[in-house]
Write an enzyme that holds these catalytic residues in place. Structure first.
Site, mmCIF file in Angstrom:
data_model
loop_
_atom_site.group_PDB
_atom_site.id
_atom_site.type_symbol
_atom_site.label_atom_id
_atom_site.label_comp_id
_atom_site.label_asym_id
_atom_site.label_seq_id
_atom_site.Cartn_x
_atom_site.Cartn_y
_atom_site.Cartn_z
ATOM 1 N N ASP A 1 -11.487 60.978 107.485
ATOM 2 C CA ASP A 1 -10.035 61.136 107.616
ATOM 3 C C ASP A 1 -9.500 61.941 106.428
ATOM 4 O O ASP A 1 -10.135 62.008 105.375
ATOM 5 C CB ASP A 1 -9.382 59.752 107.662
ATOM 6 C CG ASP A 1 -7.939 59.806 108.151
ATOM 7 O OD1 ASP A 1 -7.512 60.856 108.652
ATOM 8 O OD2 ASP A 1 -7.244 58.772 108.028
ATOM 9 N N GLU A 2 -8.328 62.550 106.603
ATOM 10 C CA GLU A 2 -7.659 63.332 105.548
ATOM 11 C C GLU A 2 -8.614 64.363 104.940
ATOM 12 O O GLU A 2 -8.717 64.510 103.716
ATOM 13 C CB GLU A 2 -7.119 62.394 104.447
ATOM 14 C CG GLU A 2 -6.144 61.335 104.940
ATOM 15 C CD GLU A 2 -4.800 61.879 105.382
ATOM 16 O OE1 GLU A 2 -4.593 63.116 105.323
ATOM 17 O OE2 GLU A 2 -3.947 61.083 105.796
ATOM 18 N N GLN B 1 -0.818 69.904 105.485
ATOM 19 C CA GLN B 1 -0.466 68.773 104.626
ATOM 20 C C GLN B 1 -1.405 68.653 103.419
ATOM 21 O O GLN B 1 -1.542 67.578 102.841
ATOM 22 C CB GLN B 1 -0.466 67.469 105.433
ATOM 23 C CG GLN B 1 0.593 67.434 106.525
ATOM 24 C CD GLN B 1 0.701 66.068 107.184
ATOM 25 O OE1 GLN B 1 1.168 65.100 106.583
ATOM 26 N NE2 GLN B 1 0.269 65.977 108.433
ATOM 27 N N LYS C 1 -3.129 60.221 114.921
ATOM 28 C CA LYS C 1 -4.539 60.437 114.579
ATOM 29 C C LYS C 1 -5.301 59.128 114.412
ATOM 30 O O LYS C 1 -6.468 59.035 114.783
ATOM 31 C CB LYS C 1 -4.669 61.278 113.306
ATOM 32 C CG LYS C 1 -4.145 60.590 112.060
ATOM 33 C CD LYS C 1 -4.504 61.367 110.811
ATOM 34 C CE LYS C 1 -4.039 60.602 109.578
ATOM 35 N NZ LYS C 1 -4.490 61.196 108.336
ATOM 36 N N THR C 2 -4.663 58.085 113.849
ATOM 37 C CA THR C 2 -5.359 56.807 113.670
ATOM 38 C C THR C 2 -5.707 56.200 115.022
ATOM 39 O O THR C 2 -6.794 55.635 115.203
ATOM 40 C CB THR C 2 -4.497 55.834 112.845
ATOM 41 O OG1 THR C 2 -4.147 56.458 111.608
ATOM 42 C CG2 THR C 2 -5.254 54.550 112.556
ATOM 43 N N ARG D 1 8.614 63.529 107.494
ATOM 44 C CA ARG D 1 8.735 62.074 107.312
ATOM 45 C C ARG D 1 9.916 61.531 108.111
ATOM 46 O O ARG D 1 9.984 60.340 108.384
ATOM 47 C CB ARG D 1 8.959 61.712 105.836
ATOM 48 C CG ARG D 1 7.878 62.095 104.838
ATOM 49 C CD ARG D 1 6.502 61.701 105.280
ATOM 50 N NE ARG D 1 5.850 62.812 105.965
ATOM 51 C CZ ARG D 1 4.759 62.701 106.701
ATOM 52 N NH1 ARG D 1 4.199 61.519 106.885
ATOM 53 N NH2 ARG D 1 4.224 63.762 107.284
#
Length: 736
Positions: free
Chosen positions: A213-214, A244, A26-27, A596
């Site tokens: 973001d987020e 998430q 995503k970044t 993770r």
């Protein structure tokens, strides 16, 4: 970039939701999207607002943008919500009665202010703790509720009425001081936009493209802020993953992302489902777990990476065996060519770190804790160890100075300084001086308080020297006679977590006695733990494995991941089991933990676990059963070994009865005054077959009842929390 990433980059106009799965890049999409907008000449750099949740993330985003677009990249507004709002308020805060130099109050400043207000209103902090007042005020601001609205909502709830009154005075005092707290930065920015349409219009014109973001972690006021800014152009792009969303306890509202298409008409949704991080087996396990959540946008992660190894579900006897398994697996991995930094150990609660940290230290494995302190570096643990140190050596001035007024005994810093000055002149310790405080005129005003403290310490020293008390019982005496647990509840934030930690130290002491038998004295214990507190000065970038809570792990990735404590009652937590909404959030937390892992995932569970000072038997975590069986290999499912906490070794099969409770009376030693813990329940008898209701574990039936001294050990099968062993005098329950 893959096809869906490209679509997200080129979709510059109108509302856009980028539903970005874990490890989907995503970044990279955000950086390339901003670069594309600038290179296409759609706007100037200062026309772009990119909001993140941490300064670190904002800095990294801006750095990558500058590397991609050297000219003008620095003029992009890339910042957190709070810093963006502060920047606006510094410029236009005078419209709300603030100067451009207003102060931002941190937590300590807020506490002091609320304490003053409560004193003014004659409200007892024991009845209404400061931390809970601040928590309620913060929640009100998250919902943009004024003190008047809070008071109206309180109706006949006296507690809420008091909080609303404190909130009202609190805001007035902040205004008088030309100050805001962190929540005010958001609320006042929205208030400014609502009261001053021309200022809102200025920023609506400036920010032609807005990216957040987020987004799944935003609250109501943050949603209001960005939606107001986006009203003119409608070019709002939010990036997030509803799967998430794990920060409800911080005020995050998952509804913001779930209802995005309804909130912003003509909104487009692009799903980034290709994962670049993990093997397919790990992704399939994550997909299997999260698919059990009913309210979600829905997506399925996939990868071009290899299928990879199966997920290992390993059964251990106890938390010590669990720690040993983790340690051995890391050592074997390093022997086979891995680095220590390839390994991450995740857990649901900080208290779980204790056994693992000890095992790693004993094996010489370099490690660090992220998102928290090492167990023995935590304030409450340092306090309790300081008491043990002073009992072992009352002339240890450093440790004595730490606890002489903890809990508060009206022995101020000035008194301690005077005593230290006298001691220095005589060549004696502070303890020697305060034992004879009446002999020194400078200490006369505090002499009675100093005598009480000396009497407490002398009594504990005598108890330790008598040989009548085990180390665990001595520790219980400290808790009971100082009233430390109640002190934490009244004075400290996160009191429940801190109490869990001091209870975990009780577990640690019991295990030490089991391991060392006749050598388990106070001096040896203090020497043992000193090895864990001193060897921690290593480079943060060094080759070390990491330990952290599952919440802290969000956004990180590791080749090998252990998720420990996969047991119902621990993960998911007891508090969430009866609430479907809470279970959904716990499941999202499991999804975060699983994703993770890049190459190998270990999920560990125990047959019994000593945690928070008592031993429990829990069922397997329901999340384990949600992983497709073909993805799993199970190990360690043999019969229970003799290392049980109830074996005859070590301390003779003693069972923890909780912290500060049930210790033998200590004649002549003062107990706590203001912080005296409540007395244990007595006079209630239980028998096999009784149905009981426990304050924490819920409804259950007594399976066995074994007399132990003046108490009874009960084995109770709880409907939702599994089977647990509790001492009758101290379990918070009633018969039904």
């Amino acid at each position: 970039m893959n096809q869906m990433q490209q679509q997200a980059v080129f979709a510059t106009e109108g509302p856009l939701l980028i539903l970005a799965g874990a490890g989907s890049g995503k970044t990279t999409v955000l950086v390339n999207r901003i670069s594309y907008i600038l290179r296409s000449g759609l706007c100037k750099p200062w026309n772009i607002l990119a909001i993140t949740f941490t300064n670190k993330a904002a800095g990294e985003l801006k750095e990558r943008i500058c590397n991609t677009v050297p000219e003008g990249g620095a003029d992009i507004w890339a910042a957190t919500f709070h810093s963006t709002c502060a920047r606006i308020l510094r410029r236009y805060g005078d419209r709300l009665g603030y100067s451009s130099h207003f102060t931002v109050y941190a937590t300590d400043d807020q506490k002091r202010l609320v304490k003053e207000i409560m004193k003014q209103l004659q409200i007892d902090e024991k009845q209404l703790p400061v931390r809970s007042v601040l928590s309620d005020i913060s929640k009100a601001k998250d919902k943009m509720l004024t003190p008047q609205q809070m008071k109206k909502d309180a109706e006949y709830d006296s507690r809420k009425v008091f909080v609303a009154k404190i909130y009202e005075i609190y805001q007035s005092r902040l205004k008088t001081a030309d100050a805001m707290d962190f929540d005010d930065l958001l609320c006042k920015a929205v208030e400014l936009f609502e009261q001053e349409p021309e200022i809102l219009g200025f920023y609506q014109n400036q920010f032609k493209y807005i990216m957040v973001d987020e987004y799944q972690d935003t609250n109501k006021v943050q949603y209001r802020f960005v939606s107001m800014l986006a009203q003119k152009y409608g070019n709002i792009c939010v990036v997030g993953d509803d799967d998430q969303s794990i920060y409800k306890f911080r005020g995050a509202t998952i509804e913001n992302i779930l209802s995005f298409e309804k909130t912003f008409s003509r909104a487009r949704v692009i799903r980034l489902e290709q994962n670049y991080r993990s093997t397919q087996n790990i992704l399939d396990a994550a997909n299997g777990v999260i698919s059990n959540n009913t309210i979600r946008k829905g997506k399925t992660l996939w990868t071009e990476n290899p299928k990879g190894e199966k997920i290992n579900i390993h059964t251990c006897d106890s938390e010590r065996d669990e720690a040993a398994f983790v340690t051995k697996t890391i050592m074997d991995g390093v022997a086979n060519g891995r680095k220590y930094s390839d390994f991450a150990i995740l857990y649901r609660t900080n208290a779980q770190s204790n056994a693992i940290e000890q095992s790693l230290s004993r094996s010489g494995i370099p490690h660090r804790i992220i998102g928290g302190h090492r167990f023995y570096d935590r304030e409450e643990i340092r306090d309790m160890v300081a008491y043990l140190q002073v009992i072992n050596n009352p002339h240890d001035d450093i440790r004595l100075s730490r606890i002489i007024n903890v809990p508060k005994r009206s022995i101020g810093a000035r008194t301690v300084a005077v005593a230290a000055e006298i001691a220095s002149g005589l060549g004696e310790s502070i303890y020697t001086v305060i034992k004879d405080a009446d002999a020194y005129p400078q200490l006369s005003r505090a002499a009675s308080k100093l005598r009480e403290f000396v009497r407490l310490i002398d009594g504990l020293i005598e108890a330790e020297a008598s040989g009548d008390y085990s180390l665990a019982e001595l520790y219980n005496l400290i808790i009971e006679h100082t009233g430390y647990e109640n002190y934490l509840r009244v004075e400290k934030e996160n009191a429940d977590v801190r109490i869990e930690n001091i209870e975990e130290l009780s577990s640690n002491i019991i295990k030490f006695e089991e391991d060392y038998g006749d050598k388990a004295d106070l001096s040896n214990f203090l020497e043992e733990i000193s090895l864990m507190t001193d060897i921690d000065n290593y480079d943060a970038d060094a080759d070390t494995c990491v330990m952290m809570t599952l919440h802290s792990a969000k956004g990180l990735e590791f080749p090998v991941v252990f998720i420990t404590g996969m047991e119902d009652g621990l993960f998911p937590s007891n508090a969430s089991i009866s609430n479907p909404e809470e279970i959904n959030e716990e499941r999202r937390l499991a999804y975060v933990g699983i994703t993770r892992a890049k190459e190998k995932l270990y999920l560990t569970k125990t047959k019994y676990r000593m945690l928070f000072g008592s031993t429990t038997y829990n069922k397997d975590s329901r999340f384990l059963g949600e992983i497709p069986s073909e993805l799993v290999e199970r190990t360690g499912e043999g019969r229970l070994r003799t290392s049980s906490a109830f074996s005859s070794s070590g301390t003779g099969g003693k069972i923890s009865v909780g912290v500060g409770k049930g210790a033998k009376p200590m004649a002549g030693v003062p107990r706590a005054g203001a912080y005296q813990p409540p007395a244990a329940k007595s006079g209630i008898t239980y028998k096999v077959g009784d149905v009981v209701l426990h304050k924490l574990f819920g409804k259950g039936m007594i399976m066995t009842a074994e007399k132990m001294g003046n108490d009874t050990l009960l084995e109770i099968a709880f409907d939702k929390a599994g089977t647990k062993k509790l001492m009758a005098n101290f379990c918070k329950m009633e018969k039904i």
